[in-house]
Design a protein around this motif. Sequence first.
Motif, short mmCIF file in Angstrom:
data_model
loop_
_atom_site.label_atom_id
_atom_site.label_comp_id
_atom_site.label_asym_id
_atom_site.label_seq_id
_atom_site.Cartn_x
_atom_site.Cartn_y
_atom_site.Cartn_z
N ASP A 214 0.82 -1.21 0.00
CA ASP A 214 0.00 0.00 0.00
C ASP A 214 0.86 1.26 0.00
N TRP A 215 2.04 1.20 0.58
CA TRP A 215 2.95 2.34 0.50
C TRP A 215 3.31 2.59 -0.97
N GLY A 216 3.59 1.52 -1.69
CA GLY A 216 3.92 1.64 -3.11
C GLY A 216 2.76 2.15 -3.93
N LYS A 217 1.55 1.67 -3.64
CA LYS A 217 0.37 2.10 -4.38
C LYS A 217 0.10 3.59 -4.14
N ALA A 218 0.25 4.03 -2.91
CA ALA A 218 0.05 5.45 -2.61
C ALA A 218 1.09 6.30 -3.33
N ALA A 219 2.32 5.81 -3.41
CA ALA A 219 3.37 6.53 -4.13
C ALA A 219 3.00 6.69 -5.60
N ALA A 220 2.46 5.63 -6.19
CA ALA A 220 2.06 5.68 -7.60
C ALA A 220 0.96 6.72 -7.81
N ARG A 221 0.03 6.80 -6.86
CA ARG A 221 -1.04 7.81 -6.97
C ARG A 221 -0.45 9.21 -6.87
N ALA A 222 0.53 9.39 -6.01
CA ALA A 222 1.16 10.71 -5.89
C ALA A 222 1.81 11.13 -7.20
N VAL A 223 2.42 10.20 -7.89
CA VAL A 223 3.01 10.49 -9.20
C VAL A 223 1.93 10.93 -10.18
N ARG A 224 0.81 10.22 -10.18
CA ARG A 224 -0.31 10.58 -11.06
C ARG A 224 -0.85 11.97 -10.73
N ALA A 225 -0.74 12.38 -9.48
CA ALA A 225 -1.25 13.68 -9.05
C ALA A 225 -0.29 14.82 -9.38
N GLY A 226 0.91 14.49 -9.85
CA GLY A 226 1.86 15.53 -10.22
C GLY A 226 2.81 15.95 -9.12
N VAL A 227 2.91 15.15 -8.06
CA VAL A 227 3.84 15.45 -6.99
C VAL A 227 5.28 15.32 -7.50
N ASP A 228 6.17 16.20 -7.04
CA ASP A 228 7.55 16.21 -7.51
C ASP A 228 8.49 15.39 -6.63
N VAL A 229 8.23 15.40 -5.31
CA VAL A 229 9.12 14.77 -4.34
C VAL A 229 8.28 14.01 -3.33
N LEU A 230 8.72 12.82 -2.95
CA LEU A 230 8.04 12.06 -1.90
C LEU A 230 8.94 11.94 -0.68
N GLU A 231 8.31 11.88 0.48
CA GLU A 231 9.04 11.61 1.71
C GLU A 231 8.34 10.49 2.47
N ILE A 232 9.11 9.54 2.96
CA ILE A 232 8.60 8.47 3.81
C ILE A 232 8.75 8.92 5.26
N ARG A 274 10.14 3.18 -4.10
CA ARG A 274 11.08 3.45 -5.19
C ARG A 274 10.66 2.72 -6.46
N ALA A 275 10.09 1.52 -6.32
CA ALA A 275 9.67 0.73 -7.48
C ALA A 275 8.44 1.31 -8.16
N ASN A 276 7.71 2.21 -7.47
CA ASN A 276 6.47 2.75 -8.01
C ASN A 276 6.57 4.21 -8.41
N ILE A 277 7.78 4.75 -8.43
CA ILE A 277 7.98 6.13 -8.86
C ILE A 277 9.09 6.16 -9.90
N PRO A 278 9.15 7.19 -10.72
CA PRO A 278 10.21 7.26 -11.74
C PRO A 278 11.59 7.34 -11.10
N ASP A 279 12.58 6.84 -11.83
CA ASP A 279 13.96 6.95 -11.35
C ASP A 279 14.39 8.41 -11.19
N THR A 280 13.71 9.29 -11.91
CA THR A 280 14.07 10.71 -11.88
C THR A 280 13.46 11.45 -10.69
N MET A 281 12.64 10.79 -9.90
CA MET A 281 11.92 11.45 -8.81
C MET A 281 12.68 11.36 -7.50
N PRO A 282 12.94 12.48 -6.83
CA PRO A 282 13.63 12.44 -5.54
C PRO A 282 12.78 11.77 -4.46
N LEU A 283 13.47 11.06 -3.56
CA LEU A 283 12.80 10.39 -2.45
C LEU A 283 13.53 10.73 -1.16
#
Length: 452
Positions: A214-232, A274-283
């Motif tokens: 579910d952490w990965g699925k939420a990350a994928a949704r954030a990408v779809r929403a246009g978020v630039d950076v994610l933090e755990i 990390r597996a659910n966001i682009p390699d170009t996206m900061p984490l």
Amino acid sequence: MANPIYNAPVEGLPFFSPQHANSPGSAIELNADTPTLFKPLKIRSKTLRNRIVVAPMCQYSAADSGPLEGALTPYHTVTLGHYALKGAALVFIEATGVQPNGRISANCPGLWSDAQIDGVKAVADFIHGQGGLCGLQLAHAGRKASCVAPFIAMKQGLRNVRATKDVGGWPENVVGPSGGDSEVWDGKSIDDPKGGYWAPRELSISDIHELVQDWGKAAARAVRAGVDVLEIHGAHGYLINQFLSPVTNKRTDQYGGSYENRTRFLVEVIKSVRANIPDTMPLFLRLSTTEWLENTDVGKKLGSWTIDDTIRLAKSLPDLGIDLLDCSSGGNHPDQQLNPFGTDAKDYQTKLAAQIRKAVRSEGNNLLIGAVGLITEAEQARDIVEEATIKEEAEAVKKMTEPGNGKEPMADVVLVARQFMREPEWVLRVAAQLDLDVAWPSQFLRVRIPKL
């Protein structure tokens, strides 16, 4: 050729927003004298226009039920968007639950459903219109979940109040690495009227695996929403912090006991995100770098998560795909003894960040370090005149990121929270105190003054 008198829009937005000639908060001219604080910082594909970040701040302002449960609203766009308008480089959306029971309160946001994407996108779109970056913190509160908003608790003269089912809470589904009445955060029984937390149930192995997914699925949704950076979120006594600490993790399976086992859940979450966001996206990763329990009875009995553990973990983070460690502390146990640097020190967390940065850089590790908790509390600062206060703050944040006299900077970015709530224009005030010419919002240029 562009028309010099055309009010050009920001491209890619679903609404009109004029394109600023220079993004607010960015230095008009970069040269050798520009403070590092106002020099751009590139992290993977994203570039921060300065080194000032708005840290996640809970607002308890999302619906607790219905089709928009957990969704961000225009309130979030207004508050978070204003920080970007006034020059913050990166603005974080508050702790966002990866599962419904992962919220601190029923009024906290989530990203466990596609229905919550549009609210995040609205915030991200506005921030992008101001030339800023939008971050989002993915979280699970663990045993500190199902509480009411703190401003509701304050009305009862209490710091924290349990949320029952009739106010949107989930008393039967508060979870943690270990469970039972002995694992209540504040140690108070269900019959104690001053108790603020529920007893958690212990997560099963299948529960843990579902959480990681579910952490990965939420990350994928954030990408779809246009978020630039994610933090755990791994700090402040929430679920990941609970797994890391032997005080709250008493498991005897592969997720408890040794350092390797207690960090396993975090490592799996990082890999899933990390597996659910682009390699170009900061984490980023936020950690409580110490629990402040080393000198307490509970710490001496059970052990605790310490600065040495954080340094050990930090050295492994780049290989896992983490770009920046956001250094905080405490929050996992009420017996914590804060601030070994002295009760009057206002920078104990920044000293922790500096210690970690020095340790990882000494081995050639390029993990970026963020320092939080730098800015003085209002009640501590108002005994001096306002201009002296902002000057002190400006010089302090400048020093944090500035190398000098052969010394490494204490941090690569500074994360500021409550001060932005008091002064949304804080970036512009800091620049003025440093005699640095930075861009203002186009719509505010008619009232621009050299110093705020």
